[in-house]
Design an enzyme around this catalytic site. Structure first.
Site, PDB file in Angstrom:
ATOM      1  N   HIS A 448     -59.394  13.733 -23.266  1.00 22.74           N
ATOM      2  CA  HIS A 448     -58.131  14.326 -22.779  1.00 22.74           C
ATOM      3  C   HIS A 448     -57.160  13.266 -22.263  1.00 22.74           C
ATOM      4  CE1 HIS A 448     -59.459  15.117 -18.325  1.00 22.74           C
ATOM      5  NE2 HIS A 448     -59.925  13.993 -18.766  1.00 22.74           N
ATOM      6  N   GLU A 449     -55.924  13.718 -22.055  1.00 26.00           N
ATOM      7  CA  GLU A 449     -54.831  12.812 -21.643  1.00 26.00           C
ATOM      8  C   GLU A 449     -54.665  11.650 -22.622  1.00 26.00           C
ATOM      9  OE1 GLU A 449     -52.556  13.291 -19.600  1.00 26.00           O
ATOM     10  OE2 GLU A 449     -53.388  15.025 -18.555  1.00 26.00           O
ATOM     11  N   GLY A 450     -54.787  11.940 -23.907  1.00 25.98           N
ATOM     12  CA  GLY A 450     -54.686  10.889 -24.921  1.00 25.98           C
ATOM     13  C   GLY A 450     -56.060  10.342 -25.212  1.00 25.98           C
ATOM     14  N   GLN A 455     -54.906   5.896 -27.010  1.00 19.67           N
ATOM     15  CA  GLN A 455     -54.671   4.841 -25.997  1.00 19.67           C
ATOM     16  C   GLN A 455     -54.614   3.470 -26.659  1.00 19.67           C
ATOM     17  OE1 GLN A 455     -54.045   5.628 -22.864  1.00 19.67           O
ATOM     18  NE2 GLN A 455     -54.515   7.765 -23.249  1.00 19.67           N
TER      19      GLN A 455
END
Ligand SMILES: Cc1cc2nc3c(=O)[nH]c(=O)nc-3n(C[C@H](O)[C@H](O)[C@H](O)COP(=O)(O)OP(=O)(O)OC[C@H]3O[C@@H](n4cnc5c(N)ncnc54)[C@H](O)[C@@H]3O)c2cc1C
Length: 598
Positions: A448-450, A455
């Site tokens: 999650h969050e990329g 990343q």
């Protein structure tokens, strides 16, 4: 007895002996605070996390949230813990005084929150999402939206979500299809299905404030055509009272590997299950300007990614402490030098291989925690450093470090969690001990969050090559200062300074070589390897920083820091050489592989 949630001593070392947090009080924003305030807050968080969060960690894993077709019920302990969290004013710790906040530095706030993410990440998610939601609205919402939605969130009455992902649009948010139709009265009606939304429904508060990405009818294609809307579960009347039920319901919940206390949902907006104002369609309110929703969300991204950094770090940290406690009490086998079967068995911590596993965990989790807190302090620097140049420099460094701070603890935290299970042997593989649950919780963090891959592309593509290498040069400059301090210290620190210098120089050469490949596909093909190599170099630097801070001080704590730094430089940093060799060769194996060949 020492806590198995976090190490208060390590936090103390990092905040006061390394990051020199007390000096932040010289700045007007933090002038009210001193070490006394920080220590009192840290003690309070340790106490609340121990008595009210850790206590239902196992239960919230065993008894998942229940969706009965209408709403979601959580175990009562989650609500009780959050009530204590709110009553202790922890929702507003870092916020401006004008919003009722305490203006505690971000670095101290992160240290405080580490107790909760370590104790029970599933429960901690509810207030953390609410804080993120409120933070975004304070920056980009109208005063009326702040009054109506943010204030009740900061009072703990409403909870927040971040509603971005859709079944067909995860990494690629440009492809969302949720629609927003203007009604002519200043509000909008929202139609669409979202996916994976944490805390999307529950019985914790009076209302849930969804921050929803959607497209207006005239929206340009792609990420430039995405707008942001507030969509509450219940409409809020002008006097602040709860109004009609909005047209947002759940299609269902997702049943997760770990972090089960946080309900994960598939919300549907505007399918006519409710008809607020007599019509189908979820009532929504535009935040800021049309088509700028994704950029508002990106403002939050550094914070959100550092939130994952802290969650990954502390999920591994607590498992390390639990495996350490077990290793000290589990008798098994005898020393190689004394195999007499009539002698008592020794605790497994006496075996070098078990100490290897514990030392690796210590190097990973203490390295991650230091990196995470360093980045939190950069947020303080970005906000409050004395000169404009210093503020900009902090922002630049934060930008380049964020993908690493998000990914490195997520990747090596997983390895660390796996080693914690290994230390417990068969017991680690059972549900009688927490270590297996922490390992499951951890698996979310590279997703999650990329994702890890996203990343990697962010680091190499945008943060390093995108600004012509300026961010990387700035980072190298900071590392050089540490290298010089370590050389001045001499001895072991000087040896590791030389190793770090070689790593930094090589990373620079390889970056240059990658840029020279010219074709974006070739440059980015092995971006994940770049992220991982750069991550190890950065964490080696963070360990050298800690070694310098420990100096020549005596005592087990400092000897432990030196041993972990030694482990990192001898066992871990050498791993970057084959990675950098591969990158330097411009290898195209992955690029050339064809679908049909699998
Ligand atoms: C437990 C949980 C909680 C979540 N909470 C929320 C939430 O509260 N709000 C919210 O909006 N979302 C939430 N998410 C969604 C999360 O952010 C997405 O799962 C994530 O962004 C990845 O999207 P995806 O699952 O569609 O995977 P995909 O995007 O389909 O990715 C699958 C794989 O393909 C790779 N990939 C995709 N695109 C590329 C590319 N262009 N180049 C190279 N590789 C690529 C990815 O790296 C990954 O390995 C949550 C997810 C989970 C599992």
């Amino acid at each position: 007895m020492a806590s198995t949630i976090m190490s208060a001593r390590d936090l103390e070392f990092l905040l006061y002996e390394w990051l020199d947090v007390e000096r932040l009080s010289e700045r007007p924003r933090f002038a009210e605070h001193s070490r006394e305030t920080y220590d009192a807050l840290l003690d309070l968080c340790q106490q609340l996390a121990t008595e009210h969060f850790a206590t239902h960690y196992r239960k919230s894993d065993d008894q998942e949230p229940v969706f009965d077709g209408e709403g979601v019920q959580l175990i009562p302990e989650i609500g009780e813990a959050l009530e204590r969290f709110t009553k202790a004013d922890l929702l507003t710790l870092a916020l401006d005084e004008e919003y009722g906040g305490m203006q505690v530095p971000r670095v101290v706030t992160s240290a405080c929150m580490s107790w909760f993410t370590a104790a029970n990440i599933g429960t901690a998610c509810y207030p953390f999402l609410t804080i993120a939601n409120a933070g975004l609205l304070l920056e980009h919402g109208s005063p009326e939206q702040v009054e109506r939605f943010v204030k009740p969130m900061l009072e703990g009455r409403f909870f927040g979500t971040m509603t971005l992902s859709e079944p067909q649009a995860g990494s690629s948010l440009a492809d969302i299809t949720t629609r927003a139709v203007p009604t002519g009265d200043g509000s909008y009606r929202i139609f669409g299905s979202k996916m994976w939304i944490s805390a999307g429904d529950h019985d914790l508060g009076e209302n849930i404030v969804h921050l929803v990405l959607a497209k207006l009818p005239d929206a340009p294609a792609g990420s430039r055509g995405i707008s942001l809307f507030i969509v509450p579960k219940f409409l809020v009347n002008d006097d602040g009272s709860i109004g009609e039920r909005n047209d947002v319901v759940l299609a269902g919940t997702n049943h997760k590997l770990g972090s089960r206390g946080t309900v994960n949902t598939a919300p549907v907006f505007g399918d006519g299950a409710f008809t607020p104002g007599g019509a189908a369609g979820a009532v929504g309110y535009l935040v800021g300007e049309p088509h700028r929703g994704l950029s508002y969300m990106f403002h939050m991204m550094n914070s959100a990614r550092l939130g994952v950094s802290l969650a990954a770090t502390t999920t591994a940290y607590t498992a390390y402490l639990k495996s350490l406690e077990y290793a000290r009490s589990r008798p098994q086998g005898r020393p190689l030098t004394d195999q007499d079967p009539t002698r008592q068995q020794v605790p497994i911590i006496e075996h070098a291989d078990v100490r290897r596993m514990l030392l690796a965990q210590k190097a990973y989790v203490e390295g991650s925690l230091a990196l995470s807190l360093y980045c939190s302090k950069l947020i303080d620097e970005q906000q409050t450093a004395e000169t404009e140049a210093d503020r900009l420099a902090a922002g630049q460094l934060l930008d380049v470090l964020t993908p690493i701070a998000k990914s490195w603890p997520s990747q090596w935290g997983q390895e660390s969690n796996s080693l914690a299970i290994q230390v417990l042997g068969g017991a680690g593989y059972t549900r009688d001990y927490d270590v297996e649950a922490h390992w499951r919780d951890q698996r979310l963090n590279p997703i999650h969050e990329g994702t890890h891959g996203i990343q990697a592309m962010d680091l190499l593509g945008r943060k390093v090559l995108g600004d012509g290498g300026a961010g990387l040069m700035a980072l190298a400059g900071r590392m050089t200062a540490t290298i010089e301090a370590a050389i001045a210290l001499g001895g072991e620190a000087a040896t590791y300074a030389a190793a770090l210098k070689a790593g930094v120089d090589r990373l620079g050469e390889v970056t240059f070589a990658l840029a020279g490949l010219g074709e974006p596909e070739k440059i980015m093909a092995n971006a994940s390897v770049y992220l991982e190599a750069a991550g190890h170099v950065v964490v080696a630097w963070i360990w050298l920083e800690q070694l310098v801070a420990a100096g020549a001080r005596d005592g087990d704590f400092y000897d432990g820091k030196r041993a972990a730094a030694r482990f990192f430089f001898r066992w871990e940093l050498p791993k970057v050489t084959p990675m950098l060799d591969l990158l330097a060769s411009g290898d195209t194996t992955t690029l050339e592989m064809r679908d049909a060949w699998f």
